[in-house]
Enzyme design. Structure first.
Site, PDB file in Angstrom:
ATOM      1  N   ASP A 126       0.853  -1.191   0.000  1.00 59.68           N
ATOM      2  CA  ASP A 126       0.000   0.000   0.000  1.00 59.68           C
ATOM      3  C   ASP A 126       0.894   1.248   0.000  1.00 59.68           C
ATOM      4  O   ASP A 126       1.891   1.325   0.729  1.00 59.68           O
ATOM      5  CB  ASP A 126      -0.910  -0.004   1.245  1.00 59.68           C
ATOM      6  N   HIS A 152     -10.329  -5.520  -2.958  1.00 59.57           N
ATOM      7  CA  HIS A 152      -8.968  -5.734  -2.461  1.00 59.57           C
ATOM      8  C   HIS A 152      -9.023  -6.104  -0.996  1.00 59.57           C
ATOM      9  O   HIS A 152      -9.852  -5.593  -0.238  1.00 59.57           O
ATOM     10  CB  HIS A 152      -8.088  -4.498  -2.677  1.00 59.57           C
ATOM     11  N   HIS A 188      -6.948  -5.899   2.409  1.00 62.01           N
ATOM     12  CA  HIS A 188      -5.814  -5.285   3.109  1.00 62.01           C
ATOM     13  C   HIS A 188      -5.216  -6.352   4.024  1.00 62.01           C
ATOM     14  O   HIS A 188      -5.932  -6.927   4.865  1.00 62.01           O
ATOM     15  CB  HIS A 188      -6.286  -4.130   3.999  1.00 62.01           C
TER      16      HIS A 188
HETATM   17  P1  5GP Z   1      -9.753   1.320   0.404  1.00 65.45           P
HETATM   18  O1  5GP Z   1      -9.816   2.680   1.052  1.00 65.45           O
HETATM   19  O2  5GP Z   1     -10.473   1.337  -0.935  1.00 65.45           O
HETATM   20  O3  5GP Z   1     -10.161   0.178   1.262  1.00 65.45           O
HETATM   21  O4  5GP Z   1      -8.212   1.057   0.101  1.00 65.45           O
HETATM   22  C1  5GP Z   1      -7.530   1.628  -0.966  1.00 65.45           C
HETATM   23  C2  5GP Z   1      -6.070   1.583  -0.606  1.00 65.45           C
HETATM   24  O5  5GP Z   1      -5.326   1.797  -1.786  1.00 65.45           O
HETATM   25  C3  5GP Z   1      -5.643   2.649   0.405  1.00 65.45           C
HETATM   26  O6  5GP Z   1      -5.089   2.027   1.552  1.00 65.45           O
HETATM   27  C4  5GP Z   1      -4.633   3.482  -0.371  1.00 65.45           C
HETATM   28  O7  5GP Z   1      -3.562   3.908   0.434  1.00 65.45           O
HETATM   29  C5  5GP Z   1      -4.183   2.543  -1.459  1.00 65.45           C
HETATM   30  N1  5GP Z   1      -3.780   3.205  -2.685  1.00 65.45           N
HETATM   31  C6  5GP Z   1      -4.436   4.215  -3.316  1.00 65.45           C
HETATM   32  N2  5GP Z   1      -3.786   4.565  -4.449  1.00 65.45           N
HETATM   33  C7  5GP Z   1      -2.696   3.731  -4.509  1.00 65.45           C
HETATM   34  C8  5GP Z   1      -1.633   3.619  -5.469  1.00 65.45           C
HETATM   35  O8  5GP Z   1      -1.554   4.327  -6.485  1.00 65.45           O
HETATM   36  N3  5GP Z   1      -0.682   2.675  -5.215  1.00 65.45           N
HETATM   37  C9  5GP Z   1      -0.728   1.869  -4.108  1.00 65.45           C
HETATM   38  N4  5GP Z   1       0.267   0.983  -3.968  1.00 65.45           N
HETATM   39  N5  5GP Z   1      -1.721   1.963  -3.190  1.00 65.45           N
HETATM   40  C10 5GP Z   1      -2.697   2.882  -3.401  1.00 65.45           C
END
Ligand code: 5GP
Ligand code: ZN
Length: 117
Positions: free
Chosen positions: A33, A103, A105
């Site tokens: 992440d 996804h 985590h």
């Molecule tokens: P969500 O909030 O949808 O559960 O998780 C999305 C995750 O993707 C977040 O933890 C955020 O930090 C990560 N993320 C967002 N954009 C990118 C990116 O461009 N590259 C990577 N490696 N992680 C990302």
């Protein structure tokens, strides 16, 4: 579902957008992440573009099962299983989902409180 050219995680999976990948196979891609919330914070995704849990059908059962198995394989390879680790899916806006491609985590390397925030 096929890949979606507008989707950030589809583009990371294809290599179009760079990420620190630590595992990939035909079905699954895992990468660190960009904004880690623990000493280890890995995102594990199916290559298939499934926006959220609510978009899953029975046809996705195998790929999601495989994705969970890869989460546990990566956790073992990072030696997280001894102390334990947390696996999270944020599903929908109120739960904090910001990227609409399913996804998992994988978080480890510290203790986690309950209930989550
Ligand atoms: P969500 O909030 O949808 O559960 O998780 C999305 C995750 O993707 C977040 O933890 C955020 O930090 C990560 N993320 C967002 N954009 C990118 C990116 O461009 N590259 C990577 N490696 N992680 C990302
Ligand atoms: Zn996608």
């Amino acid at each position: 579902m096929a890949s979606n050219a507008q989707c950030l995680f589809c583009r990371i999976a294809s290599g179009d957008i760079p990420a620190k990948k630590l595992f990939e196979d035909d079905a699954v891609v895992a990468f660190h992440d960009v904004n880690p919330q623990a000493p280890t914070h890995v995102l594990v995704i199916p290559r298939a573009h499934i926006p959220s849990l609510d978009d899953m059908t029975d046809a996705d059962a195998d790929v999601i099962g495989t994705t969970i198995l890869r989460v546990t394989k990566i956790a073992r390879e990072l030696h997280l299983e001894t102390d334990g680790y947390r696996v999270i899916i944020n599903n929908g806006v109120a739960a904090g989902q910001t990227v609409f491609h399913i996804h998992f985590h994988l978080l480890g390397g510290r203790s986690f409180g309950w209930p989550p925030g």
